[in-house]
Design an enzyme around this catalytic site. Structure first.
Site, PDB file in Angstrom:
ATOM      1  N   GLU A 115       7.425  95.073  28.020  1.00  0.00           N
ATOM      2  CA  GLU A 115       6.123  95.706  28.248  1.00  0.00           C
ATOM      3  C   GLU A 115       5.044  94.694  28.627  1.00  0.00           C
ATOM      4  O   GLU A 115       4.114  95.009  29.363  1.00  0.00           O
ATOM      5  CB  GLU A 115       5.681  96.489  27.003  1.00  0.00           C
ATOM      6  N   HIS A 163      10.965  92.624  19.621  1.00  0.00           N
ATOM      7  CA  HIS A 163      11.847  93.693  20.080  1.00  0.00           C
ATOM      8  C   HIS A 163      12.812  94.061  18.970  1.00  0.00           C
ATOM      9  O   HIS A 163      13.201  93.204  18.162  1.00  0.00           O
ATOM     10  CB  HIS A 163      12.615  93.258  21.338  1.00  0.00           C
TER      11      HIS A 163
END
Length: 389
Positions: free
Chosen positions: A330, A277
């Protein structure tokens, strides 16, 4: 005789300080809406932990919080739900356009961008610069309310099915599943999708949110800002990743294949979708929440995802020592949505039904600032000026 040489005067592009690539860590404005504390693995909406809200509250609660400044009382929530209900209904111009938009193909987000532009034209949405705060808020409410209806209607129309009208007695999560299928979803699925939606309403100055604020800073209308945000959001490095992360899980197939798959991806120069991330340097709290949710739902897919996650994280740590690469939102988002019966092409649209609430909150906040967002770029092309041949 040759033209005299002119020395370029210093400009903002030659005197301004360099910013890091991708504006990482650069503070561009202030906000009261929330923050992401990447080193801690924590994010919040106003003064509340976003994960705590996802466990205990509805989308409407958080929508009210971001747009009106506080969590609603029981009376305020009922009034808000009554206010939102009629705004979910599609106007005739959009209903008439659905077959054309559906037949055009492309992603659901592409159809949504066109539908919202049509909505703005049909309903005479005006620039935020020309509106009172109350009028801006009304436009934002309309956009947030109608986006799930448009996306669900486009999905069903493309499948050759009639759209399903929203219901006044269902909250946002239950209504989304209802409009997709025409069947009331099991409470476990509603609860899981509700958690996902609340956890994805907002997340700092991500690419799509920043895009919305840039457009709002020009004084453009709410619809224009949201359409621009959708363009940024559609990219596979942003909102378009949940289906790709699930595809990766399918490619791995078995935990014993995970390490070899990671090394194959890295050797080919490909991203390991669903891991890492831009902000978090520890566990993504949304991923932790959705892992728990996936396990509560149960099933082989959730068990596979947990086992594969452990092997992928270990393989990434070996291949990239010193970098903390954990599962991001996700990875488990796709698992949760697939378990709740949503097809992969609906993963990103589901994300959009919640994130539009955050975009619009930022648009309203940005509209209070009279300054246009206008950064500089450092020119690196051929020296100028030279004579024109």
């Amino acid at each position: 005789m040759s033209a005299p040489t002119v020395s370029p005067a210093p400009t903002a592009s030659t005197t301004a300080p360099d910013a890091p690539a991708g504006l990482r860590g650069v503070v561009v404005t202030t906000t009261e809406l929330g923050d992401v504390r990447g080193e801690e693995g924590f994010f919040h909406y106003r003064q509340y932990s976003a994960v705590d809200l996802a466990r205990t509250r509805t989308v409407e609660d958080v929508w009210f919080l971001l747009h009106r400044g506080h969590l609603p009382s029981v009376v305020e929530l009922a009034a808000f739900q009554a206010e939102v209900a009629p705004l979910r209904v599609l106007p005739p111009a959009l209903v008439d356009a659905l077959p054309v938009l559906a037949a055009a193909g492309g992603s659901p987000l592409a159809g949504l961008r066109t539908a919202l532009s049509l909505l703005g034209a049909a309903e005479g949405v005006r620039p935020v610069l020309d509106l009172s705060p109350e009028q801006r808020a009304a436009d934002a409410l309309r956009v947030c309310a109608v986006v799930p209806t448009v996306l669900a209607a486009l999905h069903r129309t493309r499948a050759g099915l009639p759209p399903v009208a929203p219901r006044d007695d269902l909250d946002a999560a239950a209504n989304w599943l209802w409009m997709l299928t025409g069947v009331e979803a099991p409470e476990a699925h509603v609860r899981a999708v509700r958690r996902y939606l609340v956890a994805t309403v907002d997340h700092g100055f991500n690419a799509s949110t920043f895009t919305a604020r840039v457009v709002a800073s020009t004084g453009a209308d709410v619809v224009a800002a949201v359409v621009a945000a959708l363009g940024a959001f559609s990219g596979p490095l942003h909102g378009g990743a949940p289906d790709r992360a699930l595809d990766a899980l399918g490619e791995i197939g078995h935990p014993d294949r995970a390490a070899a798959w990671v090394h194959e991806q890295l050797a080919a120069g490909r991203r390991v979708m669903g891991f890492g991330h831009a902000v978090y340097r520890t566990l993504d709290p949304r991923s932790v929440l959705l892992r728990e949710t996936a396990l509560e739902l149960g099933g082989d897919l959730a068990e596979l995802a947990v086992a594969v996650e452990e092997r992928v994280v270990a393989a990434l740590a070996e291949a990239k020592p010193g970098r903390a690469l954990h599962a991001n939102v996700e990875y488990y988002a796709g698992v949760v949505m697939a378990t709740c019966g949503l097809a992969p092409e609906l993963f990103t649209p589901t994300f959009a039904t919640s994130r539009v609430v955050g975009w619009c909150a930022h648009v309203l906040e940005q509209a209070e600032d009279p300054r246009i967002i206008r950064p500089s770029a450092r020119y690196t092309g051929p020296a100028a000026p030279v004579p024109v041949p």
